[in-house]
Scaffold this motif. Sequence first.
Motif, PDB file in Angstrom:
ATOM      1  N   SER A  29       0.831  -1.213   0.000  1.00  0.00           N
ATOM      2  CA  SER A  29       0.000   0.000   0.000  1.00  0.00           C
ATOM      3  C   SER A  29       0.859   1.254   0.000  1.00  0.00           C
ATOM      4  CB  SER A  29      -0.940  -0.005   1.207  1.00  0.00           C
ATOM      5  OG  SER A  29      -0.207  -0.073   2.411  1.00  0.00           O
ATOM      6  N   GLU A  30       2.022   1.209   0.661  1.00  0.00           N
ATOM      7  CA  GLU A  30       2.940   2.357   0.648  1.00  0.00           C
ATOM      8  C   GLU A  30       3.541   2.545  -0.739  1.00  0.00           C
ATOM      9  OE1 GLU A  30       5.839   2.305   3.813  1.00  0.00           O
ATOM     10  OE2 GLU A  30       4.483   1.107   5.067  1.00  0.00           O
ATOM     11  N   ILE A  31       3.907   1.436  -1.369  1.00  0.00           N
ATOM     12  CA  ILE A  31       4.452   1.515  -2.733  1.00  0.00           C
ATOM     13  C   ILE A  31       3.404   2.083  -3.679  1.00  0.00           C
ATOM     14  CG2 ILE A  31       5.354   0.153  -4.667  1.00  0.00           C
ATOM     15  CD1 ILE A  31       6.507  -1.804  -2.562  1.00  0.00           C
ATOM     16  N   ALA A  32       2.156   1.626  -3.513  1.00  0.00           N
ATOM     17  CA  ALA A  32       1.082   2.073  -4.406  1.00  0.00           C
ATOM     18  C   ALA A  32       0.878   3.585  -4.353  1.00  0.00           C
ATOM     19  CB  ALA A  32      -0.219   1.361  -4.050  1.00  0.00           C
ATOM     20  N   GLY A  56      13.592  -8.663 -17.119  1.00  0.00           N
ATOM     21  CA  GLY A  56      13.958 -10.010 -16.717  1.00  0.00           C
ATOM     22  C   GLY A  56      12.819 -10.711 -16.017  1.00  0.00           C
ATOM     23  N   ALA A  57      11.637 -10.642 -16.598  1.00  0.00           N
ATOM     24  CA  ALA A  57      10.445 -11.211 -15.963  1.00  0.00           C
ATOM     25  C   ALA A  57      10.577 -12.723 -15.830  1.00  0.00           C
ATOM     26  CB  ALA A  57       9.205 -10.862 -16.784  1.00  0.00           C
ATOM     27  N   GLY A  58      10.300 -13.232 -14.630  1.00  0.00           N
ATOM     28  CA  GLY A  58      10.293 -14.670 -14.393  1.00  0.00           C
ATOM     29  C   GLY A  58       8.892 -15.098 -14.029  1.00  0.00           C
ATOM     30  N   ALA A  59       8.780 -15.886 -12.975  1.00  0.00           N
ATOM     31  CA  ALA A  59       7.456 -16.251 -12.468  1.00  0.00           C
ATOM     32  C   ALA A  59       6.752 -14.989 -11.995  1.00  0.00           C
ATOM     33  CB  ALA A  59       7.583 -17.252 -11.323  1.00  0.00           C
ATOM     34  N   THR A  60       5.435 -15.021 -12.009  1.00  0.00           N
ATOM     35  CA  THR A  60       4.653 -13.793 -11.803  1.00  0.00           C
ATOM     36  C   THR A  60       4.277 -13.545 -10.341  1.00  0.00           C
ATOM     37  OG1 THR A  60       2.598 -15.011 -12.227  1.00  0.00           O
ATOM     38  CG2 THR A  60       3.682 -13.948 -14.117  1.00  0.00           C
ATOM     39  N   THR A  61       4.831 -14.299  -9.416  1.00  0.00           N
ATOM     40  CA  THR A  61       4.431 -14.192  -8.008  1.00  0.00           C
ATOM     41  C   THR A  61       4.582 -12.771  -7.488  1.00  0.00           C
ATOM     42  OG1 THR A  61       5.267 -16.455  -7.736  1.00  0.00           O
ATOM     43  CG2 THR A  61       4.712 -15.226  -5.733  1.00  0.00           C
ATOM     44  N   LYS A  62       5.725 -12.152  -7.754  1.00  0.00           N
ATOM     45  CA  LYS A  62       5.982 -10.806  -7.210  1.00  0.00           C
ATOM     46  C   LYS A  62       5.180  -9.746  -7.938  1.00  0.00           C
ATOM     47  CE  LYS A  62      10.600 -12.206  -5.844  1.00  0.00           C
ATOM     48  NZ  LYS A  62      12.027 -12.193  -6.205  1.00  0.00           N
ATOM     49  N   VAL A  63       5.106  -9.853  -9.243  1.00  0.00           N
ATOM     50  CA  VAL A  63       4.393  -8.818  -9.980  1.00  0.00           C
ATOM     51  C   VAL A  63       2.902  -8.847  -9.649  1.00  0.00           C
ATOM     52  CG1 VAL A  63       3.829 -10.052 -12.125  1.00  0.00           C
ATOM     53  CG2 VAL A  63       4.368  -7.623 -12.202  1.00  0.00           C
ATOM     54  N   ARG A  64       2.377 -10.023  -9.318  1.00  0.00           N
ATOM     55  CA  ARG A  64       0.971 -10.112  -8.936  1.00  0.00           C
ATOM     56  C   ARG A  64       0.677  -9.272  -7.689  1.00  0.00           C
ATOM     57  NH1 ARG A  64      -2.181 -14.428 -11.024  1.00  0.00           N
ATOM     58  NH2 ARG A  64      -1.059 -15.527 -12.679  1.00  0.00           N
ATOM     59  N   LEU A  65       1.634  -9.216  -6.776  1.00  0.00           N
ATOM     60  CA  LEU A  65       1.433  -8.394  -5.579  1.00  0.00           C
ATOM     61  C   LEU A  65       1.327  -6.918  -5.948  1.00  0.00           C
ATOM     62  CD1 LEU A  65       3.860 -10.088  -3.039  1.00  0.00           C
ATOM     63  CD2 LEU A  65       1.370 -10.185  -3.064  1.00  0.00           C
ATOM     64  N   LEU A  66       2.176  -6.459  -6.877  1.00  0.00           N
ATOM     65  CA  LEU A  66       2.088  -5.066  -7.327  1.00  0.00           C
ATOM     66  C   LEU A  66       0.776  -4.816  -8.063  1.00  0.00           C
ATOM     67  CD1 LEU A  66       5.566  -3.848  -8.655  1.00  0.00           C
ATOM     68  CD2 LEU A  66       4.461  -3.370  -6.477  1.00  0.00           C
ATOM     69  N   LEU A  67       0.384  -5.773  -8.899  1.00  0.00           N
ATOM     70  CA  LEU A  67      -0.849  -5.594  -9.667  1.00  0.00           C
ATOM     71  C   LEU A  67      -2.082  -5.539  -8.764  1.00  0.00           C
ATOM     72  CD1 LEU A  67      -0.136  -7.997 -12.673  1.00  0.00           C
ATOM     73  CD2 LEU A  67      -0.040  -5.501 -12.679  1.00  0.00           C
ATOM     74  N   LYS A  68      -2.049  -6.236  -7.652  1.00  0.00           N
ATOM     75  CA  LYS A  68      -3.176  -6.204  -6.710  1.00  0.00           C
ATOM     76  C   LYS A  68      -3.255  -4.875  -5.967  1.00  0.00           C
ATOM     77  CE  LYS A  68      -3.448 -11.188  -5.916  1.00  0.00           C
ATOM     78  NZ  LYS A  68      -3.192 -12.302  -4.962  1.00  0.00           N
ATOM     79  N   HIS A  69      -2.088  -4.288  -5.661  1.00  0.00           N
ATOM     80  CA  HIS A  69      -2.054  -3.049  -4.891  1.00  0.00           C
ATOM     81  C   HIS A  69      -2.203  -1.803  -5.761  1.00  0.00           C
ATOM     82  CE1 HIS A  69      -1.161  -4.372  -0.790  1.00  0.00           C
ATOM     83  NE2 HIS A  69      -0.355  -5.294  -1.293  1.00  0.00           N
ATOM     84  N   PRO A 108      -7.991  -9.870 -16.623  1.00  0.00           N
ATOM     85  CA  PRO A 108      -8.495  -9.720 -18.004  1.00  0.00           C
ATOM     86  C   PRO A 108      -8.541  -8.283 -18.507  1.00  0.00           C
ATOM     87  CG  PRO A 108     -10.270 -10.298 -16.486  1.00  0.00           C
ATOM     88  CD  PRO A 108      -9.003 -10.471 -15.728  1.00  0.00           C
ATOM     89  N   SER A 109      -8.590  -7.304 -17.605  1.00  0.00           N
ATOM     90  CA  SER A 109      -8.659  -5.915 -18.052  1.00  0.00           C
ATOM     91  C   SER A 109      -7.279  -5.282 -18.231  1.00  0.00           C
ATOM     92  CB  SER A 109      -9.466  -5.079 -17.053  1.00  0.00           C
ATOM     93  OG  SER A 109      -8.804  -5.041 -15.795  1.00  0.00           O
ATOM     94  N   LEU A 110      -6.235  -6.022 -17.908  1.00  0.00           N
ATOM     95  CA  LEU A 110      -4.871  -5.504 -17.997  1.00  0.00           C
ATOM     96  C   LEU A 110      -4.298  -5.779 -19.379  1.00  0.00           C
ATOM     97  CD1 LEU A 110      -2.445  -4.298 -16.282  1.00  0.00           C
ATOM     98  CD2 LEU A 110      -1.755  -6.692 -15.919  1.00  0.00           C
ATOM     99  N   GLY A 111      -3.784  -4.746 -20.030  1.00  0.00           N
ATOM    100  CA  GLY A 111      -3.095  -4.942 -21.298  1.00  0.00           C
ATOM    101  C   GLY A 111      -1.735  -5.581 -21.055  1.00  0.00           C
ATOM    102  N   ILE A 112      -1.486  -6.741 -21.628  1.00  0.00           N
ATOM    103  CA  ILE A 112      -0.229  -7.466 -21.407  1.00  0.00           C
ATOM    104  C   ILE A 112       0.512  -7.581 -22.729  1.00  0.00           C
ATOM    105  CG2 ILE A 112       0.818  -9.607 -20.597  1.00  0.00           C
ATOM    106  CD1 ILE A 112      -1.567  -9.958 -18.750  1.00  0.00           C
ATOM    107  N   HIS A 113       1.744  -7.083 -22.751  1.00  0.00           N
ATOM    108  CA  HIS A 113       2.506  -6.968 -24.000  1.00  0.00           C
ATOM    109  C   HIS A 113       3.912  -7.546 -23.799  1.00  0.00           C
ATOM    110  CE1 HIS A 113      -0.681  -4.179 -25.235  1.00  0.00           C
ATOM    111  NE2 HIS A 113      -0.519  -3.606 -24.056  1.00  0.00           N
ATOM    112  N   PRO A 114       4.094  -8.870 -23.896  1.00  0.00           N
ATOM    113  CA  PRO A 114       5.412  -9.465 -23.680  1.00  0.00           C
ATOM    114  C   PRO A 114       6.429  -9.014 -24.729  1.00  0.00           C
ATOM    115  CG  PRO A 114       3.678 -11.130 -23.689  1.00  0.00           C
ATOM    116  CD  PRO A 114       3.071  -9.876 -24.221  1.00  0.00           C
ATOM    117  N   VAL A 115       7.666  -8.851 -24.298  1.00  0.00           N
ATOM    118  CA  VAL A 115       8.764  -8.506 -25.201  1.00  0.00           C
ATOM    119  C   VAL A 115       9.883  -9.528 -24.973  1.00  0.00           C
ATOM    120  CG1 VAL A 115      10.531  -6.811 -25.799  1.00  0.00           C
ATOM    121  CG2 VAL A 115       8.211  -6.049 -25.214  1.00  0.00           C
TER     122      VAL A 115
END
Length: 323
Positions: free
Chosen positions: A74-77, A90-103, A131-138
Amino acid sequence: MNVHASALAEAHLPDEQTTAFARDTIGDLSQQPKKLSPKYFYDATGSELFEAITRLPEYYPTRTELSILRERGSEIAKIIPEHAALVEFGAGATTKVRLLLKHCRFAAYVPVDISGDFLQEQANGLRRDFPSLGIHPVAADFTAPFELPSAVASLPKVGFFPGSTIGNFEPHEAQAFLRSAREILGRGALMIVGADLEKDERVLHDAYNDAAGVTARFNLNVLVRINRELGANFDLSAFIHRAIYNREQHRIEMHLISRKSQTVRMLGTSFSFRPGESIHTENSYKYSLERFSALARGAGWRVRESWTDAARMFSVHALVTSE
Protein backbone atom coordinates in the motif's frame (compact mmCIF):
# COMPACT_ATOMS: atom_id res chain seq x y z
CA MET A 1 39.20 -13.22 -39.69
CA ASN A 2 40.31 -14.76 -36.37
CA VAL A 3 39.71 -18.43 -35.52
CA HIS A 4 36.64 -17.65 -33.39
CA ALA A 5 35.00 -15.52 -36.06
CA SER A 6 35.80 -18.19 -38.64
CA ALA A 7 34.20 -20.89 -36.48
CA LEU A 8 31.04 -18.81 -36.11
CA ALA A 9 30.93 -18.02 -39.83
CA GLU A 10 31.07 -21.73 -40.69
CA ALA A 11 28.59 -22.84 -38.04
CA HIS A 12 25.38 -21.77 -39.83
CA LEU A 13 23.64 -21.04 -36.55
CA PRO A 14 19.84 -20.80 -36.80
CA ASP A 15 19.18 -17.30 -35.47
CA GLU A 16 20.69 -14.11 -34.07
CA GLN A 17 20.13 -15.11 -30.43
CA THR A 18 22.01 -18.39 -30.89
CA THR A 19 24.80 -16.59 -32.74
CA ALA A 20 25.11 -14.10 -29.86
CA PHE A 21 25.11 -16.98 -27.37
CA ALA A 22 27.91 -18.68 -29.32
CA ARG A 23 29.95 -15.48 -29.67
CA ASP A 24 29.69 -14.67 -25.96
CA THR A 25 30.44 -18.24 -24.88
CA ILE A 26 33.50 -18.63 -27.09
CA GLY A 27 34.81 -15.24 -26.01
CA ASP A 28 34.22 -15.87 -22.30
CA LEU A 29 35.74 -19.37 -22.27
CA SER A 30 38.79 -18.02 -24.12
CA GLN A 31 39.55 -15.63 -21.26
CA GLN A 32 41.73 -16.31 -18.25
CA PRO A 33 40.12 -16.92 -15.85
CA LYS A 34 37.28 -18.52 -17.78
CA LYS A 35 33.73 -17.26 -17.25
CA LEU A 36 30.19 -17.49 -18.61
CA SER A 37 27.46 -14.86 -18.62
CA PRO A 38 24.70 -15.59 -16.08
CA LYS A 39 22.05 -14.38 -18.52
CA TYR A 40 22.43 -17.73 -20.32
CA PHE A 41 21.26 -19.66 -17.25
CA TYR A 42 17.67 -18.96 -18.21
CA ASP A 43 16.53 -21.36 -20.85
CA ALA A 44 13.24 -23.14 -20.01
CA THR A 45 14.96 -25.65 -17.72
CA GLY A 46 17.10 -22.98 -16.07
CA SER A 47 14.04 -20.83 -15.39
CA GLU A 48 12.25 -23.81 -13.81
CA LEU A 49 15.28 -24.67 -11.67
CA PHE A 50 15.59 -21.10 -10.48
CA GLU A 51 11.93 -21.10 -9.45
CA ALA A 52 12.67 -24.28 -7.49
CA ILE A 53 15.61 -22.50 -5.81
CA THR A 54 13.30 -19.71 -4.64
CA ARG A 55 11.26 -22.27 -2.69
CA LEU A 56 14.24 -23.81 -0.86
CA PRO A 57 14.39 -23.33 2.93
CA GLU A 58 17.96 -21.98 2.71
CA TYR A 59 17.15 -19.40 0.03
CA TYR A 60 15.81 -16.36 1.91
CA PRO A 61 15.75 -13.59 -0.80
CA THR A 62 12.50 -14.52 -2.53
CA ARG A 63 10.32 -15.05 0.53
CA THR A 64 11.81 -11.97 2.22
CA GLU A 65 11.23 -9.74 -0.79
CA LEU A 66 7.69 -11.11 -1.10
CA SER A 67 7.03 -10.23 2.53
CA ILE A 68 8.19 -6.65 1.90
CA LEU A 69 6.00 -6.30 -1.20
CA ARG A 70 3.05 -7.81 0.65
CA GLU A 71 3.42 -5.73 3.82
CA ARG A 72 4.48 -2.46 2.17
CA GLY A 73 2.42 -2.76 -1.01
CA SER A 74 0.00 0.00 0.00
CA GLU A 75 2.94 2.36 0.65
CA ILE A 76 4.45 1.51 -2.73
CA ALA A 77 1.08 2.07 -4.41
CA LYS A 78 0.89 5.63 -3.05
CA ILE A 79 3.90 6.75 -5.09
CA ILE A 80 2.97 4.95 -8.34
CA PRO A 81 0.84 6.91 -10.85
CA GLU A 82 -2.50 5.36 -11.74
CA HIS A 83 -2.92 3.73 -15.17
CA ALA A 84 0.83 3.45 -15.71
CA ALA A 85 2.61 0.76 -17.71
CA LEU A 86 4.62 -1.63 -15.53
CA VAL A 87 7.78 -2.79 -17.33
CA GLU A 88 9.45 -5.79 -15.70
CA PHE A 89 13.07 -6.31 -16.70
CA GLY A 90 13.96 -10.01 -16.72
CA ALA A 91 10.45 -11.21 -15.96
CA GLY A 92 10.29 -14.67 -14.39
CA ALA A 93 7.46 -16.25 -12.47
CA THR A 94 4.65 -13.79 -11.80
CA THR A 95 4.43 -14.19 -8.01
CA LYS A 96 5.98 -10.81 -7.21
CA VAL A 97 4.39 -8.82 -9.98
CA ARG A 98 0.97 -10.11 -8.94
CA LEU A 99 1.43 -8.39 -5.58
CA LEU A 100 2.09 -5.07 -7.33
CA LEU A 101 -0.85 -5.59 -9.67
CA LYS A 102 -3.18 -6.20 -6.71
CA HIS A 103 -2.05 -3.05 -4.89
CA CYS A 104 -1.65 -0.68 -7.86
CA ARG A 105 -3.94 0.31 -10.73
CA PHE A 106 -1.78 -0.39 -13.77
CA ALA A 107 -3.15 -0.08 -17.30
CA ALA A 108 -0.55 -2.32 -18.90
CA TYR A 109 2.16 -4.82 -18.09
CA VAL A 110 5.25 -5.33 -20.26
CA PRO A 111 7.27 -8.40 -19.20
CA VAL A 112 10.71 -8.51 -20.82
CA ASP A 113 12.77 -11.68 -20.84
CA ILE A 114 15.23 -13.54 -23.05
CA SER A 115 13.36 -16.85 -22.57
CA GLY A 116 10.44 -16.35 -24.95
CA ASP A 117 8.59 -19.63 -24.25
CA PHE A 118 8.63 -19.15 -20.48
CA LEU A 119 7.59 -15.51 -20.96
CA GLN A 120 4.51 -16.44 -23.01
CA GLU A 121 3.50 -19.13 -20.53
CA GLN A 122 3.58 -16.68 -17.63
CA ALA A 123 1.83 -13.94 -19.64
CA ASN A 124 -1.03 -16.31 -20.50
CA GLY A 125 -1.61 -17.01 -16.83
CA LEU A 126 -1.79 -13.31 -16.06
CA ARG A 127 -4.26 -12.69 -18.89
CA ARG A 128 -6.65 -15.17 -17.31
CA ASP A 129 -6.39 -13.57 -13.85
CA PHE A 130 -6.24 -9.89 -14.92
CA PRO A 131 -8.49 -9.72 -18.00
CA SER A 132 -8.66 -5.92 -18.05
CA LEU A 133 -4.87 -5.50 -18.00
CA GLY A 134 -3.10 -4.94 -21.30
CA ILE A 135 -0.23 -7.47 -21.41
CA HIS A 136 2.51 -6.97 -24.00
CA PRO A 137 5.41 -9.46 -23.68
CA VAL A 138 8.76 -8.51 -25.20
CA ALA A 139 11.28 -11.30 -25.90
CA ALA A 140 14.60 -9.47 -25.59
CA ASP A 141 17.85 -9.27 -23.69
CA PHE A 142 16.87 -6.70 -21.06
CA THR A 143 20.53 -5.75 -20.53
CA ALA A 144 20.62 -4.24 -24.03
CA PRO A 145 18.46 -1.44 -25.49
CA PHE A 146 15.02 -2.54 -26.71
CA GLU A 147 11.84 -0.77 -27.79
CA LEU A 148 8.71 -0.71 -25.69
CA PRO A 149 5.46 -1.68 -27.46
CA SER A 150 3.67 1.23 -29.13
CA ALA A 151 0.57 0.41 -27.05
CA VAL A 152 2.24 1.82 -23.92
CA ALA A 153 3.99 4.79 -25.53
CA SER A 154 1.68 7.42 -24.03
CA LEU A 155 1.45 5.89 -20.53
CA PRO A 156 3.56 6.78 -17.48
CA LYS A 157 6.26 4.14 -17.01
CA VAL A 158 7.23 2.18 -13.92
CA GLY A 159 10.17 -0.21 -14.11
CA PHE A 160 10.27 -3.34 -11.97
CA PHE A 161 13.50 -5.22 -11.29
CA PRO A 162 12.97 -7.55 -8.33
CA GLY A 163 14.81 -10.57 -7.04
CA SER A 164 18.19 -8.94 -6.31
CA THR A 165 19.13 -9.49 -9.98
CA ILE A 166 20.90 -6.12 -9.77
CA GLY A 167 23.49 -7.97 -7.66
CA ASN A 168 24.38 -10.27 -10.55
CA PHE A 169 25.99 -7.34 -12.35
CA GLU A 170 29.41 -5.93 -11.68
CA PRO A 171 28.84 -2.49 -10.10
CA HIS A 172 29.77 -0.67 -13.32
CA GLU A 173 27.45 -3.00 -15.27
CA ALA A 174 24.66 -2.37 -12.75
CA GLN A 175 25.02 1.36 -13.34
CA ALA A 176 25.02 0.83 -17.10
CA PHE A 177 21.81 -1.23 -16.80
CA LEU A 178 20.12 1.40 -14.63
CA ARG A 179 21.12 4.12 -17.13
CA SER A 180 19.73 2.01 -19.99
CA ALA A 181 16.49 1.40 -18.07
CA ARG A 182 16.16 5.13 -17.48
CA GLU A 183 16.48 5.74 -21.22
CA ILE A 184 13.98 3.00 -22.10
CA LEU A 185 11.39 4.14 -19.53
CA GLY A 186 11.78 7.83 -20.36
CA ARG A 187 11.50 11.10 -18.49
CA GLY A 188 9.63 11.07 -15.20
CA ALA A 189 9.78 7.30 -14.79
CA LEU A 190 9.81 5.40 -11.52
CA MET A 191 11.79 2.19 -10.88
CA ILE A 192 11.17 -0.43 -8.19
CA VAL A 193 14.35 -2.44 -7.51
CA GLY A 194 15.09 -5.29 -5.11
CA ALA A 195 18.59 -5.54 -3.65
CA ASP A 196 20.00 -8.12 -1.27
CA LEU A 197 21.71 -6.78 1.86
CA GLU A 198 24.96 -7.72 3.59
CA LYS A 199 24.53 -10.34 6.33
CA ASP A 200 26.13 -13.26 8.17
CA GLU A 201 28.38 -15.27 5.85
CA ARG A 202 26.96 -18.65 6.96
CA VAL A 203 23.47 -17.57 5.87
CA LEU A 204 24.88 -16.58 2.48
CA HIS A 205 26.88 -19.80 2.09
CA ASP A 206 23.87 -22.01 2.83
CA ALA A 207 21.62 -20.04 0.46
CA TYR A 208 23.89 -20.79 -2.51
CA ASN A 209 24.99 -24.31 -1.50
CA ASP A 210 21.62 -25.85 -0.66
CA ALA A 211 21.45 -29.34 0.79
CA ALA A 212 19.18 -30.62 -2.01
CA GLY A 213 21.67 -29.62 -4.72
CA VAL A 214 19.16 -27.59 -6.74
CA THR A 215 21.58 -24.66 -7.12
CA ALA A 216 24.24 -27.08 -8.33
CA ARG A 217 21.86 -28.40 -11.02
CA PHE A 218 20.97 -24.82 -11.97
CA ASN A 219 24.65 -23.93 -12.34
CA LEU A 220 25.47 -27.07 -14.35
CA ASN A 221 22.45 -26.58 -16.62
CA VAL A 222 24.29 -23.82 -18.48
CA LEU A 223 26.69 -26.51 -19.74
CA VAL A 224 23.71 -28.65 -20.76
CA ARG A 225 22.42 -25.70 -22.76
CA ILE A 226 25.79 -25.09 -24.42
CA ASN A 227 25.95 -28.77 -25.40
CA ARG A 228 22.42 -28.74 -26.81
CA GLU A 229 22.39 -25.39 -28.62
CA LEU A 230 26.05 -24.99 -29.61
CA GLY A 231 27.11 -28.61 -30.09
CA ALA A 232 29.72 -28.62 -27.32
CA ASN A 233 30.80 -31.82 -25.58
CA PHE A 234 30.95 -30.81 -21.91
CA ASP A 235 30.96 -33.84 -19.59
CA LEU A 236 28.76 -32.71 -16.69
CA SER A 237 30.22 -35.31 -14.35
CA ALA A 238 33.63 -33.65 -14.83
CA PHE A 239 32.50 -30.37 -13.20
CA ILE A 240 31.24 -29.54 -9.71
CA HIS A 241 29.33 -26.54 -8.36
CA ARG A 242 30.96 -24.27 -5.81
CA ALA A 243 29.70 -21.00 -4.29
CA ILE A 244 31.91 -18.89 -2.02
CA TYR A 245 31.61 -15.50 -0.34
CA ASN A 246 34.20 -12.91 -1.40
CA ARG A 247 34.31 -10.61 1.63
CA GLU A 248 36.42 -7.92 -0.05
CA GLN A 249 34.02 -7.59 -2.98
CA HIS A 250 30.82 -8.06 -0.91
CA ARG A 251 29.65 -10.82 -3.23
CA ILE A 252 28.81 -14.50 -3.53
CA GLU A 253 30.67 -16.09 -6.44
CA MET A 254 29.37 -19.17 -8.27
CA HIS A 255 31.86 -21.40 -10.06
CA LEU A 256 31.96 -24.64 -12.01
CA ILE A 257 35.18 -26.44 -11.07
CA SER A 258 36.89 -28.90 -13.39
CA ARG A 259 37.50 -32.24 -11.64
CA LYS A 260 40.31 -33.25 -14.00
CA SER A 261 42.49 -32.28 -16.94
CA GLN A 262 40.18 -32.17 -19.95
CA THR A 263 39.49 -30.57 -23.31
CA VAL A 264 36.07 -29.41 -24.48
CA ARG A 265 35.24 -28.74 -28.14
CA MET A 266 32.61 -26.36 -29.47
CA LEU A 267 32.09 -24.97 -32.98
CA GLY A 268 35.60 -25.94 -34.08
CA THR A 269 37.26 -24.38 -31.02
CA SER A 270 38.96 -26.30 -28.18
CA PHE A 271 39.08 -25.23 -24.54
CA SER A 272 41.52 -26.91 -22.16
CA PHE A 273 40.91 -27.20 -18.42
CA ARG A 274 43.35 -27.99 -15.63
CA PRO A 275 42.24 -29.97 -12.57
CA GLY A 276 40.64 -27.45 -10.19
CA GLU A 277 40.26 -24.75 -12.87
CA SER A 278 37.10 -22.64 -12.55
CA ILE A 279 34.47 -21.28 -14.89
CA HIS A 280 33.14 -18.25 -13.03
CA THR A 281 29.42 -18.28 -13.83
CA GLU A 282 27.80 -15.66 -11.58
CA ASN A 283 28.27 -13.02 -8.92
CA SER A 284 25.66 -11.92 -6.42
CA TYR A 285 26.65 -8.61 -4.84
CA LYS A 286 25.29 -7.75 -1.41
CA TYR A 287 24.69 -4.06 -0.68
CA SER A 288 24.30 -1.76 2.26
CA LEU A 289 21.53 0.81 1.90
CA GLU A 290 24.18 3.51 1.53
CA ARG A 291 26.16 1.72 -1.18
CA PHE A 292 23.01 0.97 -3.16
CA SER A 293 21.94 4.61 -2.98
CA ALA A 294 25.37 5.66 -4.28
CA LEU A 295 25.09 3.11 -7.12
CA ALA A 296 21.71 4.52 -8.15
CA ARG A 297 22.96 8.12 -8.02
CA GLY A 298 25.80 7.22 -10.36
CA ALA A 299 23.22 6.06 -12.92
CA GLY A 300 21.07 9.19 -12.77
CA TRP A 301 18.48 7.94 -10.27
CA ARG A 302 17.85 8.88 -6.65
CA VAL A 303 16.26 6.76 -3.95
CA ARG A 304 12.86 8.17 -3.06
CA GLU A 305 11.91 5.43 -0.59
CA SER A 306 13.50 2.24 0.75
CA TRP A 307 11.83 -0.63 2.56
CA THR A 308 13.41 -3.58 4.40
CA ASP A 309 12.18 -6.51 6.43
CA ALA A 310 12.53 -6.35 10.22
CA ALA A 311 15.77 -8.36 10.17
CA ARG A 312 17.23 -6.14 7.39
CA MET A 313 17.93 -9.15 5.18
CA PHE A 314 16.63 -7.60 1.96
CA SER A 315 15.65 -4.21 0.57
CA VAL A 316 13.21 -2.78 -1.97
CA HIS A 317 13.88 0.70 -3.38
CA ALA A 318 11.73 3.19 -5.26
CA LEU A 319 13.99 5.15 -7.62
CA VAL A 320 13.09 8.36 -9.43
CA THR A 321 15.06 10.10 -12.13
CA SER A 322 17.41 12.72 -10.68
CA GLU A 323 17.12 15.07 -13.64
